[in-house]
Design a protein around this motif. Structure first.
Motif, PDB file in Angstrom:
ATOM      1  N   LYS A 189     -14.552  -5.543  -7.082  1.00 29.42           N
ATOM      2  CA  LYS A 189     -13.983  -5.404  -5.746  1.00 29.42           C
ATOM      3  C   LYS A 189     -12.769  -6.334  -5.568  1.00 29.42           C
ATOM      4  CE  LYS A 189     -15.838  -4.600  -1.194  1.00 29.42           C
ATOM      5  NZ  LYS A 189     -16.865  -4.944  -0.230  1.00 29.42           N
ATOM      6  N   LEU A 190     -12.942  -7.566  -6.034  1.00 30.63           N
ATOM      7  CA  LEU A 190     -11.830  -8.523  -5.930  1.00 30.63           C
ATOM      8  C   LEU A 190     -10.628  -8.043  -6.737  1.00 30.63           C
ATOM      9  CD1 LEU A 190     -13.212 -12.172  -6.235  1.00 30.63           C
ATOM     10  CD2 LEU A 190     -12.182 -11.092  -4.253  1.00 30.63           C
ATOM     11  N   GLU A 191     -10.932  -7.563  -7.934  1.00 27.93           N
ATOM     12  CA  GLU A 191      -9.848  -7.118  -8.816  1.00 27.93           C
ATOM     13  C   GLU A 191      -9.117  -5.924  -8.202  1.00 27.93           C
ATOM     14  OE1 GLU A 191     -10.820  -6.948 -12.969  1.00 27.93           O
ATOM     15  OE2 GLU A 191      -9.254  -5.475 -13.361  1.00 27.93           O
ATOM     16  N   GLU A 192      -9.902  -5.002  -7.644  1.00 30.12           N
ATOM     17  CA  GLU A 192      -9.281  -3.821  -7.014  1.00 30.12           C
ATOM     18  C   GLU A 192      -8.384  -4.248  -5.860  1.00 30.12           C
ATOM     19  OE1 GLU A 192     -12.809  -0.630  -7.952  1.00 30.12           O
ATOM     20  OE2 GLU A 192     -12.326  -1.064  -5.845  1.00 30.12           O
ATOM     21  N   GLY A 193      -8.917  -5.169  -5.050  1.00 32.38           N
ATOM     22  CA  GLY A 193      -8.155  -5.661  -3.891  1.00 32.38           C
ATOM     23  C   GLY A 193      -6.834  -6.268  -4.337  1.00 32.38           C
ATOM     24  N   PHE A 194      -6.901  -7.058  -5.398  1.00 36.71           N
ATOM     25  CA  PHE A 194      -5.696  -7.728  -5.897  1.00 36.71           C
ATOM     26  C   PHE A 194      -4.680  -6.694  -6.410  1.00 36.71           C
ATOM     27  CE2 PHE A 194      -3.596  -9.529  -9.763  1.00 36.71           C
ATOM     28  CZ  PHE A 194      -2.716 -10.367  -9.098  1.00 36.71           C
ATOM     29  N   VAL A 195      -5.148  -5.795  -7.256  1.00 36.25           N
ATOM     30  CA  VAL A 195      -4.228  -4.816  -7.860  1.00 36.25           C
ATOM     31  C   VAL A 195      -3.647  -3.903  -6.779  1.00 36.25           C
ATOM     32  CG1 VAL A 195      -4.015  -2.935  -9.525  1.00 36.25           C
ATOM     33  CG2 VAL A 195      -5.394  -4.936 -10.087  1.00 36.25           C
ATOM     34  N   ASN A 204       4.647   0.658  -8.613  1.00 34.99           N
ATOM     35  CA  ASN A 204       5.479   0.210  -9.741  1.00 34.99           C
ATOM     36  C   ASN A 204       5.071  -1.173 -10.266  1.00 34.99           C
ATOM     37  OD1 ASN A 204       6.963   2.464  -9.424  1.00 34.99           O
ATOM     38  ND2 ASN A 204       8.584   1.482  -8.208  1.00 34.99           N
ATOM     39  N   GLU A 205       4.458  -1.958  -9.368  1.00 38.45           N
ATOM     40  CA  GLU A 205       4.157  -3.343  -9.752  1.00 38.45           C
ATOM     41  C   GLU A 205       2.749  -3.525 -10.316  1.00 38.45           C
ATOM     42  OE1 GLU A 205       6.782  -5.559  -6.260  1.00 38.45           O
ATOM     43  OE2 GLU A 205       4.744  -4.877  -5.858  1.00 38.45           O
ATOM     44  N   LYS A 206       1.910  -2.492 -10.173  1.00 38.27           N
ATOM     45  CA  LYS A 206       0.487  -2.623 -10.550  1.00 38.27           C
ATOM     46  C   LYS A 206       0.306  -3.042 -12.017  1.00 38.27           C
ATOM     47  CE  LYS A 206      -2.237   0.127  -7.318  1.00 38.27           C
ATOM     48  NZ  LYS A 206      -1.350   0.295  -6.192  1.00 38.27           N
ATOM     49  N   LYS A 207       1.128  -2.459 -12.883  1.00 37.79           N
ATOM     50  CA  LYS A 207       0.990  -2.752 -14.319  1.00 37.79           C
ATOM     51  C   LYS A 207       1.252  -4.248 -14.557  1.00 37.79           C
ATOM     52  CE  LYS A 207       2.716  -1.152 -18.773  1.00 37.79           C
ATOM     53  NZ  LYS A 207       3.891  -1.905 -19.156  1.00 37.79           N
ATOM     54  N   ALA A 208       2.303  -4.751 -13.906  1.00 39.91           N
ATOM     55  CA  ALA A 208       2.645  -6.172 -14.076  1.00 39.91           C
ATOM     56  C   ALA A 208       1.535  -7.065 -13.532  1.00 39.91           C
ATOM     57  CB  ALA A 208       3.961  -6.480 -13.365  1.00 39.91           C
ATOM     58  N   ALA A 209       0.892  -6.616 -12.421  1.00 49.29           N
ATOM     59  CA  ALA A 209      -0.198  -7.406 -11.833  1.00 49.29           C
ATOM     60  C   ALA A 209      -1.363  -7.496 -12.814  1.00 49.29           C
ATOM     61  CB  ALA A 209      -0.649  -6.762 -10.531  1.00 49.29           C
ATOM     62  N   LEU A 210      -1.687  -6.370 -13.457  1.00 49.68           N
ATOM     63  CA  LEU A 210      -2.790  -6.369 -14.431  1.00 49.68           C
ATOM     64  C   LEU A 210      -2.450  -7.214 -15.657  1.00 49.68           C
ATOM     65  CD1 LEU A 210      -3.968  -2.671 -14.154  1.00 49.68           C
ATOM     66  CD2 LEU A 210      -5.384  -4.703 -13.767  1.00 49.68           C
ATOM     67  N   GLU A 211      -1.179  -7.179 -16.043  1.00 47.97           N
ATOM     68  CA  GLU A 211      -0.742  -8.006 -17.189  1.00 47.97           C
ATOM     69  C   GLU A 211      -0.904  -9.488 -16.861  1.00 47.97           C
ATOM     70  OE1 GLU A 211       2.592  -5.007 -19.093  1.00 47.97           O
ATOM     71  OE2 GLU A 211       3.249  -6.900 -18.222  1.00 47.97           O
ATOM     72  N   LEU A 212      -0.555  -9.828 -15.615  1.00 46.51           N
ATOM     73  CA  LEU A 212      -0.676 -11.227 -15.203  1.00 46.51           C
ATOM     74  C   LEU A 212      -2.144 -11.658 -15.198  1.00 46.51           C
ATOM     75  CD1 LEU A 212       0.590 -13.837 -14.044  1.00 46.51           C
ATOM     76  CD2 LEU A 212       0.293 -12.855 -11.769  1.00 46.51           C
ATOM     77  N   LEU A 213      -3.015 -10.776 -14.694  1.00 39.99           N
ATOM     78  CA  LEU A 213      -4.447 -11.085 -14.665  1.00 39.99           C
ATOM     79  C   LEU A 213      -4.969 -11.284 -16.090  1.00 39.99           C
ATOM     80  CD1 LEU A 213      -7.198 -11.361 -13.275  1.00 39.99           C
ATOM     81  CD2 LEU A 213      -7.354  -8.872 -13.195  1.00 39.99           C
TER      82      LEU A 213
END
Lengths: 725, 149
Positions: A516-522, A528-537
């Motif tokens: 749930k936390l991860e979904e909220g963050f992403v 366009n930015e989601k991929k970069a967010a997952l890379e950062l995580l």
């Protein structure tokens, strides 16, 4: 009268206290007909009103003075900055300001992206340059987002770097004020900085330029082309081309680093005409401000924009504070951290594992004294090398967790500024593997008593012995002072007996729902930015795991050194008949190589009490794991203390490292002298859901073994009751 | 990192910097507090002050010599929550002779010269608290006990 905003045309020297040095400089360039981006200044009155709103100023003071600065580690200063930044983000604008500001910003900039820059009072003065100290945000779009970024710029007045800088310069952060200048974003094709007077010669001027935006040049990610010019006539005296491979450009929002085309890489970033344009700019700003300037500029469609200008300050006269410089270098970009990860995972960790796994070729007892001295020197060299790598590569990589934390908080604005760590703990750390193995051993040990008959007891013994040997092989750490495998085995069995009698806590990591936390963050990012967010995580998770594992491997390499040191001490004790416990490596080598030389031993001085009895009643630190626990203190000063640990005791230590965490499942709380929310004590306490307090100065001197104490992990208070041993 | 000043240094600085503190006395079930001008010895074992003999606090002290004395360095600002230091000295009080040459009387008058005529008045008593313990509170919640006997 309160001035919440000022346009460039409204700013003059008399407004300096309202707009700060940077905005005043832009206004002066504007009034002197230089081409500057359309700008709006958010004054210090707005900042002051925001601080008074909802008591933010007092909340900051409460946090800022929680601990004496001289008692704080760098990590704790970062923690402090993180908590204050979160306060800014969570405080809404006063409605009377937001009602005016939002439509004004929307009307002033329309759909154009902007740069939100700091302009603190005293910043960019001839005395203090705050270059790189406060934050600026590039390519921000929309009134809502601009207002949020104003808060972030304000919060950077309390960033770790800003706090340190003010400490160094003796400036009081609490009387500092921050204005903000919002400038229309110029999507420059070539950008750079120019020093009206070269640091190396008063007769020279220096220009540095890159393709794209300036950010890469300023933070060191992109190497610039460099020209040295004559100050008097602008003649180019030298040109140093960069190895150009990368460029920073604008994205939908923010910026990105990408590769440059081969043809562009071969050409100089500026033409001669453009260099001349920058030269003219330097001369003009020098005549406006009356002194040589450090200017930032950009070219867009052949138009030269002057972005900011500040007096050139003298470089720091001494570089003695290397620790601070090293800390400031931890502020790394995402790209830099990704490169570091690849180097660590692909090269350094495999090399470390290989070295840590090397078995003894020869029994140490069979070596001559000279061979032993050589072996000691060789292993010290190996350890020193890896310790240096640890500081240069592994610790800076730990910054990935911080970067993630900052971005998580910026997007999620959580109540708990450390909520982000919950997303990181679902990693398989080496220390958890060791702790699981110990628990398995304790379970087998306990089952011996229940064995139905002699045969099944024998079977259990065989399984136990085999697993114990495997454990010792994998996790033996001679740092703890065991000069033989047998002594280590006995201590482990003692610990297992204790564990077998207790019901050790289990790591809560795997049972939590992180999804749930991860979904909220992403989902807080645009498509366009989601991929970069997952890379950062992913990067932060790697960093979090490594923070534990690298210590285990380094511990093993250090252990290899200590095995030889123990053998050396044993031999020298026999020769000299006195205690060699505090003998260091250098003295051991010298004594082994020079028969008859009596080694000098520096004994550790015990904690000195004064003539009066000082007894702590309440000690405060940083709450790092929620909960309250009362129990007997077990103060870890020697390895014996660790192996004497009883279930339900409270672990009191100077600094937990992963080599010690096997007692944590039996502990009811943890108190650590070393501060920081991301230190091992805090990480492992959260892992097991234990109350934890970090950063309690002198805690192992102030609390005695066996004293009854209460750990309040909500408020960060350790209460020591009278009595004790 | 610089080494922070010791607790002893900080306490001495606090006692030197403050001119006034709050004296708590009691008689039977009636607690009572007053602001008083004080001076103290370097080792903080003795705190001296003067009071008129007709006062309630004097009456209380005659009846019960156990007292506590609180001083702090607050500035009445928000930063006090973390920056201010408070200390409660606990001990027993006794009346002492007024001797102009005694160290403690000299010290008292040096700190409070304006109280010279008050002190020498026949109706004024000069008192000394023999401090047994000092409870020190810093940074809102940090509590250290200093036992002097």
């Amino acid at each position: 009268m309160t001035n919440f905003t000022l346009k460039l045309s409204q700013i003059d020297e008399g407004c300096k206290h309202l707009v700060g040095g940077k905005a005043l400089a832009v206004a002066k360039m504007f009034s002197n007909k230089l081409k500057v981006p359309k700008s709006l200044c958010i004054t210090t009155d707005t900042f002051e009103a925001f601080l008074e709103h909802e008591g933010l100023r007092n909340k900051i003071l409460m946090e800022y003075y929680r601990k004496r600065f001289e008692d704080m580690r760098w990590e704790e200063i970062w923690d402090l900055a993180l908590r204050i930044k979160n306060m800014f983000l969570k405080t809404p604008f006063p409605s009377e300001i937001e009602t005016d500001l939002k439509p004004l910003v929307a009307h002033f900039f329309g759909d154009h992206p902007v740069v939100v820059r700091s302009s603190a009072i005293g910043e960019d003065s001839a005395k203090y340059s705050f270059a790189g100290i406060h934050e600026s945000y590039v390519n921000v779009r929309g009134a809502e987002s601009i207002l949020n970024h104003i808060k972030l710029v304000w919060a950077s007045l309390y960033s770790d770097v800003a706090i340190l800088y003010r400490q160094e310069t003796g400036l009081d952060v609490n009387s500092s004020k921050m204005a903000v200048i919002i400038q229309q974003f110029i999507n420059g094709q070539k950008s750079g900085v120019a020093f009206g007077k070269s640091p190396n010669s008063n007769a020279h001027m220096m220009i540095e330029a890159v393709y794209g935006l300036n950010q890469g040049l300023v933070d060191g990610t992109v190497e610039p082309d460099r020209w040295v010019l004559s100050r008097s006539n602008g003649r180019i005296l030298s040109y140093t081309p960069a190895t150009k491979s990368r460029i920073i450009t604008a994205e939908t929002s923010g910026t990105t680093l990408s590769n440059i085309s081969e043809s562009a890489a071969r050409k100089a970033a500026l033409t001669e005409n453009e260099i001349h344009g920058v030269y003219q700019l330097c001369k003009t700003v020098e005549s406006i401000f009356g002194t040589a300037q450090d200017s930032e500029w950009t070219y867009r469609n052949r138009t030269l924009y002057s972005l900011q200008s500040r007096p050139i300050t003298a470089p720091a006269s001494d570089d003695s504070d290397t620790e601070r410089q090293w800390y400031l270098s931890l502020k790394r970009s995402l790209e830099n951290l990704q490169q570091l990860r690849s180097e660590i995972e692909q090269t350094l960790i495999p090399q470390m594992q290989e070295i840590a796994g090397v078995r003894e070729k020869k029994e140490l007892s069979e070596l001559t004294d000279k061979e032993l001295a050589n072996e000691l020197a060789a292993r010290e060299k190996v350890f020193d090398k890896w310790e240096a790598i640890y500081w240069d590569k592994f610790i800076p990589f730990a910054h990935a967790v911080r970067l993630f934390g900052e971005i998580y908080n910026r997007h999620m604005k959580p109540e708990d500024p450390y909520e982000f760590t919950q997303l990181l703990v679902a990693t398989d750390m080496k220390s958890l593997e060791r702790n699981r193995m110990l628990q398995k051993l304790a379970k087998i040990y306990a089952s011996r008593k229940m064995a139905a008959n002699t045969q099944s007891r024998k079977d259990i013994d065989v399984t136990f012995a085999s697993l114990l040997n495997r454990f010792i092989e994998q996790f033996r750490n001679p740092i703890w002072g065991f000069d033989s495998g047998q002594a280590y085995k006995h201590s482990i069995i003692k610990l297992l007996k204790q564990m077998a009698q207790s019901d050790p806590k289990k790591s809560t990591a795997s049972s939590r729902s992180y999804q749930k936390l991860e979904e909220g963050f992403v989902n807080s990012f645009s498509r366009n930015e989601k991929k970069a967010a997952l890379e950062l995580l992913d990067l932060a998770r790697a960093s979090y795991q490594l923070r534990d594992d690298d210590n285990i491997y380094l511990g093993k390499i250090e252990g290899q050194l200590y095995s030889v040191l123990f053998e050396s001490k044993k031999r020298l004790s026999e020769s000299f008949k006195f205690d060699m416990q505090h003998l260091n490596v250098e003295e051991a080598i010298h004594a082994l190589k020079n028969p008859g030389y009596e080694p000098i031993i520096k004994k550790q001085t015990p904690f000195k009490g004064s003539k009066v009895t000082v007894r702590p009643r309440q000690l405060t630190g940083q709450p790092a794991g929620q909960g309250v626990a009362t129990g007997k203190a077990r103060v870890i000063r020697t390895p014996d203390d660790l192996f004497e640990f009883k279930s339900g005791e409270i672990l009191i230590c100077d600094a937990i490292d992963p080599n010690m965490t096997f007692v944590v499942p039996m502990a009811s709380a943890i108190v650590e002298r070393r501060g920081g929310m991301l230190v091992h004590g805090a990480i492992i306490a959260r892992e097991y859901g234990l109350p934890c307090i970090t950063g309690v100065p002198n805690v192992i001197d102030l609390i005695q073994n066996g004293q009854k104490i209460t750990v309040d992990g909500y408020l960060g208070i350790v209460t020591i009751f009278q009595g004790g041993p | 990192m610089k080494t922070g000043s010791s607790l002893e240094d900080r306490l001495q600085k606090l006692f030197r910097s403050q001119k006034l503190g709050v004296l708590a006395t009691q008689q039977k079930e009636n607690p009572y507090t007053n602001l008083i001008a004080f001076a103290c010895s370097d080792d903080l074992r003795q705190i001296v002050f003067a009071t008129a003999k007709t006062t309630r606090k004097y009456e209380n002290m005659i009846s019960n010599s156990s007292v506590s004395f609180f001083i702090d360095n607050r500035s009445n600002k928000a930063a006090d929550f973390r920056k201010a230091m408070g200390a409660t000295a606990v001990g027993s009080v006794r009346q002492i002779r007024k001797n102009k040459n005694s160290t403690m009387m000299k010290r008292y008058l040096q700190k409070h010269p304006q109280l010279a005529s008050f002190l020498v008045s026949r109706s004024c008593a000069f008192l000394c608290i023999d401090v047994k313990s000092i409870y020190v509170v810093e940074r809102f919640q940090n509590v250290i006990e200093v036992h002097l006997d």
